[in-house]
Scaffold this motif. Structure first.
Motif, PDB file in Angstrom:
ATOM      1  N   ARG A 145     -11.653 -17.746   7.599  1.00  0.00           N
ATOM      2  CA  ARG A 145     -11.847 -17.970   8.929  1.00  0.00           C
ATOM      3  C   ARG A 145     -12.654 -16.989   9.758  1.00  0.00           C
ATOM      4  NH1 ARG A 145      -8.172 -15.531  12.143  1.00  0.00           N
ATOM      5  NH2 ARG A 145      -8.306 -16.063  14.333  1.00  0.00           N
ATOM      6  N   PHE A 165     -19.127 -29.053   2.652  1.00  0.00           N
ATOM      7  CA  PHE A 165     -18.431 -29.258   1.445  1.00  0.00           C
ATOM      8  C   PHE A 165     -19.144 -30.278   0.486  1.00  0.00           C
ATOM      9  CE2 PHE A 165     -15.158 -27.265   4.054  1.00  0.00           C
ATOM     10  CZ  PHE A 165     -14.501 -26.466   3.307  1.00  0.00           C
ATOM     11  N   ARG A 204     -15.546 -33.382   3.607  1.00  0.00           N
ATOM     12  CA  ARG A 204     -14.062 -33.219   4.134  1.00  0.00           C
ATOM     13  C   ARG A 204     -14.084 -33.298   5.681  1.00  0.00           C
ATOM     14  NH1 ARG A 204     -11.309 -28.373   0.612  1.00  0.00           N
ATOM     15  NH2 ARG A 204     -12.076 -28.913  -1.534  1.00  0.00           N
ATOM     16  N   PHE A 238     -12.004 -34.278   9.232  1.00  0.00           N
ATOM     17  CA  PHE A 238     -10.663 -34.615   9.582  1.00  0.00           C
ATOM     18  C   PHE A 238     -10.540 -35.931   9.959  1.00  0.00           C
ATOM     19  CE2 PHE A 238     -11.855 -30.091  11.264  1.00  0.00           C
ATOM     20  CZ  PHE A 238     -11.372 -29.257  10.124  1.00  0.00           C
ATOM     21  N   LEU A 273      -9.209 -37.763  12.911  1.00  0.00           N
ATOM     22  CA  LEU A 273      -9.858 -37.270  14.248  1.00  0.00           C
ATOM     23  C   LEU A 273     -11.042 -38.041  14.567  1.00  0.00           C
ATOM     24  CD1 LEU A 273      -9.338 -33.393  14.303  1.00  0.00           C
ATOM     25  CD2 LEU A 273      -7.715 -35.131  15.542  1.00  0.00           C
ATOM     26  N   VAL A 315     -13.220 -29.227  17.305  1.00  0.00           N
ATOM     27  CA  VAL A 315     -12.372 -28.085  16.521  1.00  0.00           C
ATOM     28  C   VAL A 315     -13.304 -27.173  16.136  1.00  0.00           C
ATOM     29  CG1 VAL A 315     -11.039 -27.764  14.622  1.00  0.00           C
ATOM     30  CG2 VAL A 315     -10.628 -29.966  15.646  1.00  0.00           C
ATOM     31  N   ARG A 340     -20.565 -30.699  12.077  1.00  0.00           N
ATOM     32  CA  ARG A 340     -19.399 -29.724  12.376  1.00  0.00           C
ATOM     33  C   ARG A 340     -19.717 -28.179  11.628  1.00  0.00           C
ATOM     34  NH1 ARG A 340     -14.025 -31.511   8.940  1.00  0.00           N
ATOM     35  NH2 ARG A 340     -15.202 -30.393   7.390  1.00  0.00           N
ATOM     36  N   ALA A 380      -6.205 -31.051  12.878  1.00  0.00           N
ATOM     37  CA  ALA A 380      -7.326 -30.657  11.645  1.00  0.00           C
ATOM     38  C   ALA A 380      -6.390 -30.015  10.506  1.00  0.00           C
ATOM     39  CB  ALA A 380      -8.091 -29.484  12.413  1.00  0.00           C
ATOM     40  N   ARG A 386      -3.460 -30.517   9.656  1.00  0.00           N
ATOM     41  CA  ARG A 386      -3.013 -31.810   8.865  1.00  0.00           C
ATOM     42  C   ARG A 386      -3.878 -32.641   8.047  1.00  0.00           C
ATOM     43  NH1 ARG A 386      -0.295 -36.359  12.783  1.00  0.00           N
ATOM     44  NH2 ARG A 386      -2.440 -36.485  13.194  1.00  0.00           N
ATOM     45  N   ASP A 387      -5.199 -32.763   8.739  1.00  0.00           N
ATOM     46  CA  ASP A 387      -6.342 -33.573   7.708  1.00  0.00           C
ATOM     47  C   ASP A 387      -6.942 -32.641   6.657  1.00  0.00           C
ATOM     48  OD1 ASP A 387      -5.703 -35.482   9.346  1.00  0.00           O
ATOM     49  OD2 ASP A 387      -7.497 -35.613  10.466  1.00  0.00           O
ATOM     50  N   GLY A 388      -6.764 -31.417   6.549  1.00  0.00           N
ATOM     51  CA  GLY A 388      -7.344 -30.722   5.514  1.00  0.00           C
ATOM     52  C   GLY A 388      -7.530 -29.073   6.002  1.00  0.00           C
ATOM     53  N   THR A 403      -8.223 -26.301   4.196  1.00  0.00           N
ATOM     54  CA  THR A 403      -9.509 -25.768   3.667  1.00  0.00           C
ATOM     55  C   THR A 403     -10.827 -25.813   4.768  1.00  0.00           C
ATOM     56  OG1 THR A 403      -8.945 -26.072   1.328  1.00  0.00           O
ATOM     57  CG2 THR A 403     -10.954 -24.990   1.505  1.00  0.00           C
ATOM     58  N   ALA A 404     -10.695 -27.185   5.144  1.00  0.00           N
ATOM     59  CA  ALA A 404     -11.918 -27.440   6.019  1.00  0.00           C
ATOM     60  C   ALA A 404     -11.609 -26.842   7.225  1.00  0.00           C
ATOM     61  CB  ALA A 404     -12.104 -29.058   6.105  1.00  0.00           C
ATOM     62  N   ALA A 405     -10.412 -26.745   7.767  1.00  0.00           N
ATOM     63  CA  ALA A 405      -9.938 -26.403   9.275  1.00  0.00           C
ATOM     64  C   ALA A 405     -10.232 -24.898   9.148  1.00  0.00           C
ATOM     65  CB  ALA A 405      -8.463 -26.546   9.265  1.00  0.00           C
ATOM     66  N   GLU A 406      -9.779 -24.232   7.989  1.00  0.00           N
ATOM     67  CA  GLU A 406     -10.170 -22.916   7.803  1.00  0.00           C
ATOM     68  C   GLU A 406     -11.651 -22.497   8.031  1.00  0.00           C
ATOM     69  OE1 GLU A 406      -8.473 -20.648   4.837  1.00  0.00           O
ATOM     70  OE2 GLU A 406      -8.343 -18.809   5.839  1.00  0.00           O
TER      71      GLU A 406
END
Lengths: 240, 353
Positions: A72, A83, A87, A89, A92, A100, A148, B208, B210-212, B214-217
């Motif tokens: 992060r 990725f 990947r 979301f 969404l 996001v 993204r 985000a 909830r959906d993933g 690793t991707a959210a981070e």
């Protein structure tokens, strides 16, 4: 140097994914990485993006040691990534996927809507902005990965086999887009098996084998080296 | 072209107005409804609040807690301690008890967040049991056998005399009306706050995550912090509901305050049959639950068996729950959280110019 890896080592049990890897990327540069499956390419990305921590060695961004930073924090520091298997979301919308990234990875929160719309137009997704990400085609999923990552406003973009699985025409479109992004000053490290796509963007190439860097330099020269041909293409030089 | 973000639709604004009207109508229920119905409605409101909190945890933050009874019980015991030991006004004590529950949730959460998945679930249950055993040692509040609220606490409650005069009722009925309104306010506030939370930046991050994860981070979302915010919010809601529930029943014991059956098993049933991961689901689920309970409770164990069968049937046939399935089939969302990218119209030129 924008990014520097110094003597990075990483192993999982007996499997070595990074063996004394040194790597440097200059501001605005586009670097390509190739290697056979299991050569440690994606692991190297995870080491740069902060998903993995090296057993030893240092990762620097702008000369600052970022080895201890989380994924992060590295995103906020300017490292964006895609990725290998997209990947998104899934629940969404396409726009929310970017929102996001813009809200959490992109610094200040003003004008996000315009910013996201701009990236969506750039990546050809504006018409699908309010559609659900989980329902996109493979090409659009790849575009969304890229969009993204861009919405976090990265200085360094890590692309993991983003051209894989696309048709020739789709691949051409994506290459043009990546070249454009690079042209705007974003540095790129691109892992790719589709070598002709890769070579039309990158100016320097690194070859990995069992976590070791076995060659580095101008793409055409690197590809001509016997050890690269043997390792990557599986071609044995004929005995005269 | 300039762009903006829109969440509400023309329909959703109408629905918010309709929801407001329903709440106002419900506020007048004590005028006409019999006392048994008022008690059922209080239970619906309390269960709806607890279920909404559990839904946020499990349906949005991916945190399966089997220990929400810890906070329901702490709310109840906080209320009794404040009234009996400190002589605080009951309604004020409900709020203060919820704050106490929330403050305790912070260190408990820090400990629980070291656990993942199934360990988290077991851990939350263990913590609830620890609180049950600890409070059973508190002799001033009746120890293991529990305690009742003193009569004065329920007869001298804030606003009670006004209501008694207004409705021309005795103390016991007047007290029930005050608690009914407080429970209605509780349910409306928890549902409203959950909706606002999901529409906020935290809600976007939650979806985000909830959906993933690793991707959210990778796009800068702080996963732990987001989940922790939800955990603390859910503890607040459960403590508040618990305090109000035990003010209504006027009696508490460690076993009734920290029962996993009432405050977690039934709550899971409510969320699952209503529709996990939707705001509307727990509302629908708590209505169904209380209707089933009040019409079938005479059948003893058969009632529990029926609940179990119904729960399993819904999980197998319609895993998204009644509301979730309905919503999937019709595309209807009463409370939309989706953020839409909309082009902003040019400002129309003024006539005078």
């Amino acid at each position: 140097m924008l990014l520097e890896l110094a003597r990075i080592n990483k192993r999982f049990g007996a499997v070595v994914v990074a063996d004394e890897v040194d790597l440097a990327v200059a501001d605005g540069e586009a670097l390509g990485i190739i290697g056979a499956n299991g050569a440690g390419k994606t692991s190297l990305f995870n080491l740069v993006a902060g998903v993995l921590k090296p057993d030893s060695g240092v990762v620097r961004l702008d000369g600052h040691d970022i080895t201890g930073l989380t994924a992060r924090a590295r995103c906020k520091a300017g490292i964006g990534r895609t990725f290998q298997v997209p990947r998104p979301f899934e629940s969404l919308s396409v726009f929310e996927n970017l929102l996001v990234a813009a809200q959490f990875g992109g610094g200040d929160h003003r004008g996000e809507a315009d910013e996201c719309a701009e990236v969506l137009r750039h990546t050809g997704l504006l018409g699908k902005a309010n559609g659900i990400a989980g329902k996109l085609t493979l090409l659009d999923r790849k575009r969304l990965e890229l969009a993204r990552a861009l919405a976090t406003r990265p200085r360094l973009l890590l692309l993991d086999e983003i051209a894989g699985g696309l048709t020739e025409a789709e691949c051409g479109e994506l290459v043009a887009l990546i070249r454009e992004i690079n042209g705007e000053g974003v540095s790129i490290i691109w892992i790719e098996h589709i070598v002709h796509a890769l070579f039309s963007v990158v100016s320097r190439l690194v070859v990995l084998e069992f976590g070791r860097k076995i060659a580095e330099g101008v793409p055409a020269e690197v590809m001509a080296r016997p050890e690269v041909r043997r390792s990557y293409l599986g071609i044995e030089e004929e005995v005269a | 072209m300039r762009y903006g973000i829109a969440i509400s639709t023309w329909n959703s604004r109408l629905i918010l107005i309709a929801a407001g009207v329903v709440v106002i109508l419900l506020a007048f229920a004590p005028v006409i409804a019999p006392r048994s119905l008022i008690q059922d409605l209080i239970l619906i409101f309390v269960m709806c609040a607890i279920a909404q909190c559990w839904n946020l945890l499990a349906g949005y933050a991916g945190l399966i807690s089997v220990g929400q009874q810890a906070f329901v019980g702490l709310g109840g015991y906080g209320l009794f301690a404040l009234i009996i030991l400190a002589g605080v006004d009951p309604l004020l004590a409900v709020l203060l008890a919820a704050i106490i529950g929330t403050l305790i949730a912070i260190p408990v959460g820090l400990l629980m967040f070291r656990l993942q998945g199934a360990y988290f679930a077991v851990g939350t249950w263990v913590v609830a049991e620890v609180f049950r055993l600890l409070l059973a040692q508190w002799k001033a509040l009746g120890g293991g056998t529990g305690n009742s609220l003193p009569r004065t606490a329920t007869t001298e409650m804030f606003g009670l005399s006004t209501i008694n005069a207004l409705f021309g009722v005795r103390n016991a009925v007047g007290r029930e009306i005050v608690i009914y309104w407080a429970a209605l306010a509780l349910a409306a506030a928890v549902v409203g706050a959950s909706y606002l939370l999901l529409r906020s930046r935290i809600g976007l991050a939650l979806s985000a995550v909830r959906d993933g994860e690793t991707a959210a981070e990778s796009v800068g979302v702080d996963i732990t912090r987001t989940k922790f915010a939800v955990y603390v919010f859910a503890a607040f809601g459960a403590s508040l509901a618990g305090a109000l529930y035990f003010l209504d029943s006027a009696r508490i014991s460690p076993d009734s305050a920290f029962t996993v059956l009432d405050w977690t098993a039934y709550v899971i049933f409510i969320v699952v049959i209503g529709g996990i991961g939707t705001i509307e689901g727990p509302i629908l689920g708590s209505i169904i639950f209380v209707v089933l309970q009040s019409s079938l409770s005479d059948y003893g164990p058969w009632y529990l068996i029926l609940l179990g069968v119904l729960g399993i049937a819904v999980m197998l046939v319609a895993p998204r729950g009644l509301w979730g399935t309905f919503s999937d089939l019709t595309g209807i969302h009463l409370l939309p959280t989706r953020r839409r990218l909309v082009p902003l119209g040019e400002t129309p030129p003024t006539r005078e110019a």
